[in-house]
Design a protein around this motif. Structure first.
Motif, short mmCIF file in Angstrom:
data_model
loop_
_atom_site.label_atom_id
_atom_site.label_comp_id
_atom_site.label_asym_id
_atom_site.label_seq_id
_atom_site.Cartn_x
_atom_site.Cartn_y
_atom_site.Cartn_z
N MET A 148 3.97 9.56 4.46
CA MET A 148 4.05 8.39 3.61
C MET A 148 4.51 8.76 2.20
N ASP A 149 4.08 9.90 1.66
CA ASP A 149 4.42 10.28 0.29
C ASP A 149 5.90 10.56 0.13
N GLU A 150 6.58 11.03 1.20
CA GLU A 150 7.97 11.38 1.08
C GLU A 150 8.85 10.14 0.91
N THR A 151 8.44 9.01 1.51
CA THR A 151 9.26 7.81 1.42
C THR A 151 8.74 6.84 0.36
N ALA A 152 7.64 7.15 -0.27
CA ALA A 152 7.07 6.26 -1.29
C ALA A 152 7.92 6.28 -2.54
N ARG A 153 8.20 5.11 -3.06
CA ARG A 153 9.00 5.02 -4.29
C ARG A 153 8.12 4.88 -5.52
N LYS A 154 7.22 3.91 -5.51
CA LYS A 154 6.31 3.78 -6.65
C LYS A 154 5.02 3.11 -6.21
N ARG A 155 3.97 3.38 -6.98
CA ARG A 155 2.66 2.78 -6.71
C ARG A 155 2.29 1.90 -7.89
N THR A 156 1.76 0.74 -7.61
CA THR A 156 1.34 -0.19 -8.65
C THR A 156 -0.12 -0.55 -8.39
N ILE A 157 -0.91 -0.51 -9.44
CA ILE A 157 -2.33 -0.81 -9.31
C ILE A 157 -2.62 -2.15 -10.00
N TYR A 158 -3.26 -3.06 -9.25
CA TYR A 158 -3.57 -4.40 -9.74
C TYR A 158 -5.08 -4.58 -9.83
N GLN A 159 -5.52 -5.32 -10.86
CA GLN A 159 -6.94 -5.63 -11.06
C GLN A 159 -7.26 -6.94 -10.37
N ASP A 160 -8.29 -6.95 -9.54
CA ASP A 160 -8.71 -8.17 -8.85
C ASP A 160 -9.32 -9.13 -9.88
N PRO A 161 -8.84 -10.39 -9.96
CA PRO A 161 -9.36 -11.32 -10.97
C PRO A 161 -10.77 -11.82 -10.68
N TYR A 162 -11.23 -11.73 -9.43
CA TYR A 162 -12.53 -12.26 -9.06
C TYR A 162 -13.63 -11.21 -9.08
N ASN A 163 -13.26 -9.93 -9.01
CA ASN A 163 -14.25 -8.85 -8.98
C ASN A 163 -13.72 -7.73 -9.87
N SER A 164 -14.39 -7.49 -11.00
CA SER A 164 -13.90 -6.51 -11.96
C SER A 164 -14.02 -5.06 -11.46
N MET A 165 -14.83 -4.84 -10.43
CA MET A 165 -14.98 -3.49 -9.89
C MET A 165 -13.90 -3.16 -8.87
N LYS A 166 -13.12 -4.15 -8.46
CA LYS A 166 -12.16 -3.96 -7.37
C LYS A 166 -10.73 -3.88 -7.90
N THR A 167 -9.98 -2.89 -7.39
CA THR A 167 -8.55 -2.80 -7.70
C THR A 167 -7.78 -2.67 -6.40
N TRP A 168 -6.51 -3.05 -6.46
CA TRP A 168 -5.62 -2.97 -5.31
C TRP A 168 -4.46 -2.06 -5.67
#
Length: 138
Positions: A1-21
């Motif tokens: 997976m890492d060889e074909t990965a272009r970029k990673r984006t991390i998003y903050q969940d608006p309903y749960n401050s402890m959760k990120t995607w």
């Protein structure tokens, strides 16, 4: 997976401050991971842009974007520079050791001979340290 990965984006969940995607952009789609308090929850799943829009990932606030291509190229350049430095340093030490050995063969006086032997021992130790450092990097 890492060889074909272009970029990673991390998003903050608006309903749960402890959760990120984390959304990893691949050549043929996306990979979605969920993190709770910084630890991954579940395996993650391969998905499409349409599915990510449906669950509202792109409407969440973006925390961080990690471009894998730039990081990989930076790391390989750094590794090349370190390798060149080790190679050059070891080459210089080897030359100095040869010069000391030649001088030892020519020298008959005991004081000068002791100094040359000490110098040779120091160079051998330096060469060993470089070898150990080189093994740590590669």
């Amino acid at each position: 997976m890492d060889e074909t990965a272009r970029k990673r984006t991390i998003y903050q969940d608006p309903y749960n401050s402890m959760k990120t995607w984390e959304v990893t952009e691949l050549n043929g789609g996306y990979y979605l991971k969920q993190f709770i308090n910084g630890k991954q929850f579940g395996r993650g799943l391969r998905t499409t842009k349409k599915h990510l829009k449906e669950i509202g990932i792109f409407e969440m606030s973006c925390i961080k974007v990690i471009d894998n291509w730039k990081e990989e190229s930076r790391n390989t350049e750094k590794r090349k520079l370190e390798l060149n430095r080790f190679y050059f340093t070891n080459k210089v030490i080897t030359r100095m050791m040869l010069e000391v050995r030649r001088a030892l063969k020519e020298e008959k006086a005991s004081n000068k001979r002791l100094e040359l032997k000490e110098k040779h021992a120091e160079l051998v130790e330096a060469s060993k340290k470089i070898f150990v450092m080189k093994r740590k990097y590669y």
